[in-house]
Write an enzyme that holds these catalytic residues in place. Structure first.
Site: not given
Length: 620
Positions: A95, A148, A192, A208, A286, A331, A358, A417-418
């Protein structure tokens, strides 16, 4: 939560100066050190290093636009492989967005291993393994041993470590300069995202948010590694007091003993920096758990989850916020990439922030004030029905679910998303890797711990139940779930789209050569004309689990680079340099490249019982 280990504390600042002198002696005169001014001008007409890639989104505006034009619509079909580099044994998706500076390509792969290569030949210059305690950390990481990207500043590479450390490495040698402890995996935190540089500070957030964690992001002094400030995205226990006025205000929008479940609001991806305003823009995740009834009260906004925050870098104080999904139950993280641009809207020049998060809505805000300018669905949406006069989203009441399953658009993995998008100022278009589809939600009887998160959802896959909620946004392109969309942000409309891709995996970059390079998670690398969407090039890399592309110049030659490959099974505990058939690779392409394509890896096995986690949990 904070621990600092200095390495050579007395010489940290001197080392940066010595590094500049060393570079001056070893490299061409045109190469300059990456300081605040260089980063500020990246992507502008004053760009000192137009052939380099100095930040996650190339510039601090995160446009993923390159002024390079050696490769263009007339010759892109001649792209061929120049060289590859074995990233390691793998264990998850690739990623990371590489950086390029000083004819050196820097990257990060699974288990946060950092490497530096000669950007012309692929020769390894150095490699650094943070030696994460794999058996201890793997069960605590909800969403993969991925990273990333990196950041670069004043001769240092800043690396996020999956176990919660932030490292500063000497860019020439890979030696550790300082290490700071951001968070601990024992508390279900991980890192991340790619760090960002702003006003001499390193900005980093934590993942997390689907476990009982309280989201936050930090600013660290780039030279010393000392934490300058921390901004929590949700309030804590009111009995402990409030860190600032923003938390006092947010606490009024929660209910019950919400803090016992952490609150969520993790910061795991999107950031952008406006150096003129000294504002860092941060997206938040979220609320935790997903289901509102487990958060202590229903019908409250839960600030500052699913929001855009503008924070003064010099002080760490909130300047404005915009909540895209009040009282989120689906989410719909708002952490996706931001793009900063100057647009003329209704005849008026505006400094804007753009985001396609999202929730399926493309947002355009005034980045100085937070004023809502416009919003429009870029994929099918039924959780909301529009905006009120103030720009607040109007949520469909029927979209709030109980034990009866209800199908909501877009999917929990998001319309986007990412997977990075890009903006080309010449065409005026934003290129969005987009997913069409839905997810079926139902509340459980209680919050059940699961490795991918404590969501509060009913366990297992649910039978879809169509509903009569009205749709917003474009119809799907035939039966395609993943498409690449070219979006006009001024007029909020779709200009062109083409099959392939989706919001998770791969990504895009656009160039002055009227090109959009796209990487798709199934291993394909493609090029389109940026204005019309004509497909001009396609090649299969033979890997899956792909990272986004970049383009750069070295010794007068333009290259395109991308990573891909899953490698060994995710649960494997072994050295990161262990030999593995068909390992993850860095692919670098050039015009008329002659290197043979590596042997293709077998496709990943299909999911079997037990059921896979929700799609949103394959990313954070």
């Amino acid at each position: 939560m904070f621990h600092l280990k200095r390495v050579g504390t007395a010489v940290a600042a001197i080392g940066a100066l010595a590094l500049v002198a060393s570079i001056g002696a070893q490299q061409e005169a045109r190469r300059v050190n990456v300081d605040a001014n260089v980063l500020k001008n990246a992507g502008t007409s004053h760009d000192a290093l137009p052939g380099d890639w100095l930040s996650y989104g190339r510039s601090q505006s995160e446009t993923r636009y390159s002024p390079l034009r050696q490769i263009d619509t007339s010759n892109v079909s001649r792209l061929g492989l120049s060289w590859t580099y074995t990233l390691g044994a793998g264990g998850g998706n690739q990623e990371g967005t590489p950086l390029v500076w000083n004819n050196t390509l820097y990257g990060i792969t699974n288990w946060s291993v950092v490497f530096a290569l000669d950007a012309r030949s692929g020769k390894e210059l150095w490699r650094w393994d943070p030696e994460v305690n794999q058996p201890a950390v793997r069960p605590k990481v909800c969403c993969g041993i991925v990273n990333r990207g990196l950041a670069i500043y004043n001769g240092m590479i800043f690396a996020p470590i999956i176990d919660g450390r932030l490292e500063a490495l000497n860019a020439l040698t890979g030696k550790v300069i300082w290490e700071s402890r951001v968070a601990y995996p024992q508390d279900y935190y991980s890192i991340t995202m790619a760090p960002r540089i702003a006003n001499g500070k390193v900005l980093i957030g934590v993942s997390g948010g689907d476990h009982p964690t309280r989201g936050f992001f930090d600013a660290y002094d780039a030279e010393s590694g000392r934490r300058a400030w921390r901004f929590y995205t949700v309030p804590g226990n009111p009995a402990d007091g409030y860190e600032n006025e923003a938390m006092r205000k947010a606490a009024k929008t929660w209910g019950g003993d919400f803090y016992k479940m952490g609150g969520g609001g993790s910061v795991w991806d999107g950031m952008a920096y406006d150096p003129e305003a000294d504002l860092i823009y941060v997206g938040t995740g979220n609320a935790e758990p997903w289901v509102q009834k487990f958060r202590g009260a229903q019908g409250v906004d839960n600030l500052y989850t699913a929001s855009i925050l503008a924070v003064k870098v010099s002080t760490g104080q909130l300047q404005w916020h915009y909540q895209a999904v009040p009282n989120d139950n689906w989410d719909y993280d708002n952490v996706q990439q931001f793009i900063l641009a100057d647009l003329t809207i209704h005849g008026r020049p505006r400094k804007v922030l753009m985001q396609a998060p999202k929730d399926g809505i493309f947002y355009v805000l005034d980045r100085l004030t937070g004023e809502f300018i416009s919003g429009q669905a870029y994929t099918q949406v039924n959780w909301m029905k529009g905006f009120d006069k103030s720009g607040r989203p109007m949520v469909n009441p029927e979209a709030f679910y109980g034990k009866e399953p209800i199908t909501i658009f877009p999917t929990a993995g998001g319309g986007h998303n990412w997977s990075p998008m890009a903006f080309n100022s010449s065409t005026g278009l934003v290129y969005i890797p987009t997913t069409y589809g839905s997810w079926t939600y139902a509340a459980g009887d209680k919050v059940i711990y699961a490795p991918y998160g404590d969501t509060g959802l009913a366990p297992g896959f649910l039978t879809p139940h169509p509903n009569s909620l009205p749709f917003m946004g474009p119809e799907p392109l035939d039966q395609e779930r993943g498409v690449l969309e070219a979006w006009d942000p001024v007029n909020q409309k779709l200009v062109w789209r083409t099959p392939g891709g989706g919001g998770i995996g791969g990504g895009v970059v656009t160039t002055a050569g009227n090109l959009v390079f796209q990487v798709i998670n199934d291993g394909r690398f493609l090029a389109y004309s940026a204005d019309k969407g004509q497909k001009l090039f396609e090649i299969q890399t033979g890997r899956t689990g792909m990272g986004p592309p970049i383009t750069y110049e070295a010794d007068g030659k333009q290259y395109v680079a991308l990573t891909g490959g899953l490698g060994r099974p995710a649960t494997t505990i072994a050295p990161n340099d262990a030999k593995f058939d068909h390992p993850p690779l860095l692919f670098v392409f050039e015009l008329d490249g002659k290197a043979p394509m590596p042997e293709a890896a077998a496709p990943p096995p299909p999911f079997g019982p037990p059921p896979p986690p929700p799609p949103s949990e394959l990313h954070k």
